[in-house]
Scaffold this active site. Structure first.
Site, PDB file in Angstrom:
ATOM      1  N   ASN A   1      15.084 -26.607  -0.553  1.00 12.42           N
ATOM      2  CA  ASN A   1      14.086 -25.572  -0.276  1.00 12.42           C
ATOM      3  C   ASN A   1      12.849 -26.179   0.384  1.00 12.42           C
ATOM      4  OD1 ASN A   1      14.173 -26.484  -3.221  1.00 12.42           O
ATOM      5  ND2 ASN A   1      12.032 -25.875  -2.994  1.00 12.42           N
TER       6      ASN A   1
ATOM      7  N   GLN B   1      19.134 -21.583  -0.904  1.00  6.21           N
ATOM      8  CA  GLN B   1      18.698 -21.694   0.496  1.00  6.21           C
ATOM      9  C   GLN B   1      19.880 -21.900   1.450  1.00  6.21           C
ATOM     10  OE1 GLN B   1      15.714 -20.987   1.444  1.00  6.21           O
ATOM     11  NE2 GLN B   1      14.425 -21.274  -0.368  1.00  6.21           N
TER      12      GLN B   1
ATOM     13  N   SER C   1      20.232 -16.155  -4.907  1.00  6.13           N
ATOM     14  CA  SER C   1      19.112 -15.237  -5.159  1.00  6.13           C
ATOM     15  C   SER C   1      19.035 -14.187  -4.058  1.00  6.13           C
ATOM     16  CB  SER C   1      17.811 -16.046  -5.195  1.00  6.13           C
ATOM     17  OG  SER C   1      16.712 -15.198  -5.387  1.00  6.13           O
TER      18      SER C   1
ATOM     19  N   HIS D   1      16.338 -12.347  -2.970  1.00  7.01           N
ATOM     20  CA  HIS D   1      15.154 -12.132  -2.131  1.00  7.01           C
ATOM     21  C   HIS D   1      15.019 -13.109  -0.970  1.00  7.01           C
ATOM     22  CE1 HIS D   1      12.121 -15.102  -3.797  1.00  7.01           C
ATOM     23  NE2 HIS D   1      12.993 -15.119  -4.780  1.00  7.01           N
TER      24      HIS D   1
ATOM     25  N   THR E   1      20.960  -3.984 -20.029  1.00 13.36           N
ATOM     26  CA  THR E   1      21.326  -2.942 -19.061  1.00 13.36           C
ATOM     27  C   THR E   1      21.092  -3.463 -17.645  1.00 13.36           C
ATOM     28  OG1 THR E   1      20.743  -1.278 -20.670  1.00 13.36           O
ATOM     29  CG2 THR E   1      20.903  -0.532 -18.386  1.00 13.36           C
TER      30      THR E   1
ATOM     31  N   CYS F   1       6.801 -21.815  -5.265  1.00 12.92           N
ATOM     32  CA  CYS F   1       6.538 -21.953  -6.703  1.00 12.92           C
ATOM     33  C   CYS F   1       5.664 -23.161  -6.967  1.00 12.92           C
ATOM     34  CB  CYS F   1       7.853 -22.129  -7.472  1.00 12.92           C
ATOM     35  SG  CYS F   1       9.068 -20.923  -7.019  1.00 12.92           S
TER      36      CYS F   1
HETATM   37  N1  PLP Z   1      16.327 -22.448  -6.032  1.00 14.02           N
HETATM   38  C1  PLP Z   1      15.852 -22.606  -4.791  1.00 14.02           C
HETATM   39  C2  PLP Z   1      16.429 -23.661  -3.918  1.00 14.02           C
HETATM   40  C3  PLP Z   1      14.819 -21.785  -4.321  1.00 14.02           C
HETATM   41  O1  PLP Z   1      14.345 -21.953  -3.083  1.00 14.02           O
HETATM   42  C4  PLP Z   1      14.298 -20.792  -5.175  1.00 14.02           C
HETATM   43  C5  PLP Z   1      13.172 -19.939  -4.747  1.00 14.02           C
HETATM   44  O2  PLP Z   1      12.310 -20.348  -4.014  1.00 14.02           O
HETATM   45  C6  PLP Z   1      14.840 -20.663  -6.468  1.00 14.02           C
HETATM   46  C7  PLP Z   1      15.854 -21.504  -6.854  1.00 14.02           C
HETATM   47  C8  PLP Z   1      14.353 -19.629  -7.425  1.00 14.02           C
HETATM   48  O3  PLP Z   1      14.873 -18.383  -7.080  1.00 14.02           O
HETATM   49  P1  PLP Z   1      14.303 -17.046  -7.761  1.00 14.02           P
HETATM   50  O4  PLP Z   1      13.015 -16.764  -7.058  1.00 14.02           O
HETATM   51  O5  PLP Z   1      15.345 -16.021  -7.526  1.00 14.02           O
HETATM   52  O6  PLP Z   1      14.100 -17.362  -9.191  1.00 14.02           O
END
Ligand code: PLP
Length: 376
Positions: free
Chosen positions: A146, A176, A196, A198, A234, A319
């Site tokens: 990422n 990613q 994921s 989003h 749920t 993050c």
């Molecule tokens: N793993 C990677 C490589 C990511 O880039 C991200 C989010 O930036 C995540 C995990 C976390 O995903 P989520 O936002 O769905 O918790």
């Protein structure tokens, strides 16, 4: 606005919003209820599971919906230790939700072994294999970083790990990499794979974990028995349905040749900026992330200056963006001067050459302004 922070999150496709909105207003029934309109909702959930399963080339029964990839990764790792004598091998290039989870297990007294990265941000294959022994329960290696988009050769790593210990479960964080490269879980040789919504045009708060039939993980959340009794609660029906629609659309939009040529164009434009380097340039890539550093500048200042002009770019993991330092880039052996100036661009299948050229002009201009302390 030119939005190029798609590794942090993506705009939800309008069609996905439309489909999701129908779930809130029309198909709002509980998928566990047994009357016909509820059965229809259950069918929508299962259709989505089928779409995700097709994208991963696995059986629908091997896809478990979660609230996020953070949850999927925590589930995978926390289930990894079958007994106290075992050990887990984790790469140092992991997203925080794998790395911190592994660190927490280590702090609790489990034998967790972290493996170094090479200068390109790839997991060092030799150190990984050396760390595996007859007691290794699980190995976890991120598919695409990422931070830089560097793409680990998961198939090769998994083959080597399993030839040393065939009982070892192989987990990969595929967030990613999902829909941007080969996600065939059999070809990759993974037992567990996290994704994921989003990052591919679905909303935040929906993820999935692929668990191979052979892996036999323990249930993660106990309760009403949803998700085949493995992850009760749920279902987030709108999120699940949205994930399916988005995955379908992203898959049809993604074209590897276009992604490669956009990445090349972006790198060439960035390289015209003096004292700028591309991170992980020589590693295989997910062709959607380009990380670079304007050496000697402060990334947060460039990011803010660009945002003020309508060009949104990222700065490492969203993050981690609020914390100081960058664990992964440090692990790659990069100097503090390079890390301080490190920025990340996340492309979409629909990103145009024009957007790339306009955005890099704004970036270059702001770097020059900052270096020369020019204002206006
Ligand atoms: N793993 C990677 C490589 C990511 O880039 C991200 C989010 O930036 C995540 C995990 C976390 O995903 P989520 O936002 O769905 O918790």
């Amino acid at each position: 606005m030119i939005y190029l922070d798609n590794a942090a999150t993506t705009r939800v496709y309008p069609e996905v919003i439309e489909e999701m909105s129908k779930i809130y207003s029309v198909d709002f029934f509980n998928p566990s209820s047994t009357y016909s309109c509820a059965l229809n909702v259950k069918r929508l959930v299962e259709n989505s599971r089928l779409t995700i399963a097709k994208a991963l080339s696995c059986k629908p029964g091997e896809v478990f919906f979660t609230s996020s990839a953070t949850e999927s990764n925590n589930w995978a790792l926390n289930s990894g230790f079958k007994n106290k004598k075992g050990n887990m091998v984790v790469s140092s290039g992991e997203h925080a939700c794998v790395y911190e989870c592994a660190k927490n297990l280590k702090n609790k007294g489990f034998d967790v072994r972290f493996v170094n990265l090479d200068g390109n941000g790839l997991t060092d294959a030799e150190s990984l294999i050396n760390a595996v022994d007859e007691n290794t329960c699980m190995v976890s290696v991120i598919h695409a970083s990422n931070e830089t988009g560097a793409l680990n050769d998961i198939a090769d790593l998994s083959r080597s790990v399993k030839s040393k210990n065939k009982k070892t479960l192989f987990h990969s964080d595929g967030v990613q990499a999902f829909l941007k490269t080969d996600n065939n879980v059999s070809r990759l040789g993974v037992d567990l794979y996290s994704i994921s919504g989003h990052k591919v045009g679905a909303p935040k708060g929906i993820g999935a974990l692929y668990i191979s039939e052979q892996a036999k993980l323990r249930p993660f959340i106990f309760g009403g028995g949803q998700e085949s009794g493995m992850r009760s609660g749920t279902e987030n029906v709108a999120g699940i349905v949205g994930f399916g629609y988005a995955a379908e659309k992203f898959k049809t939009q993604f074209n590897i040749e276009k992604a490669q040529s956009n990445r090349r164009l972006l790198i060439n434009e960035l390289k015209k900026i003096p004292d700028t380097i591309i991170l992980s340039e020589n590693a295989p890539s997910n062709n959607s992330i380009v990380a670079f550093s304007a050496i000697g500048t402060k990334a947060e200042i460039i990011q803010t200056m660009c945002a003020d002009e309508g060009v949104i770019i990222g700065r490492g993991s969203a993050c981690a963006g609020r914390h100081s330092g960058n664990r992964v880039l440090s692990q790659m052996g990069l100097s503090q001067k390079i890390i301080d100036g490190a920025l990340r661009i996340g492309l979409l299948p629909v990103t145009t050459e024009e957007e790339i050229i306009t955005a890099t002009k704004v970036i270059a201009d702001n770097i020059e302004k900052l270096r020369g302390n020019r204002v206006g």
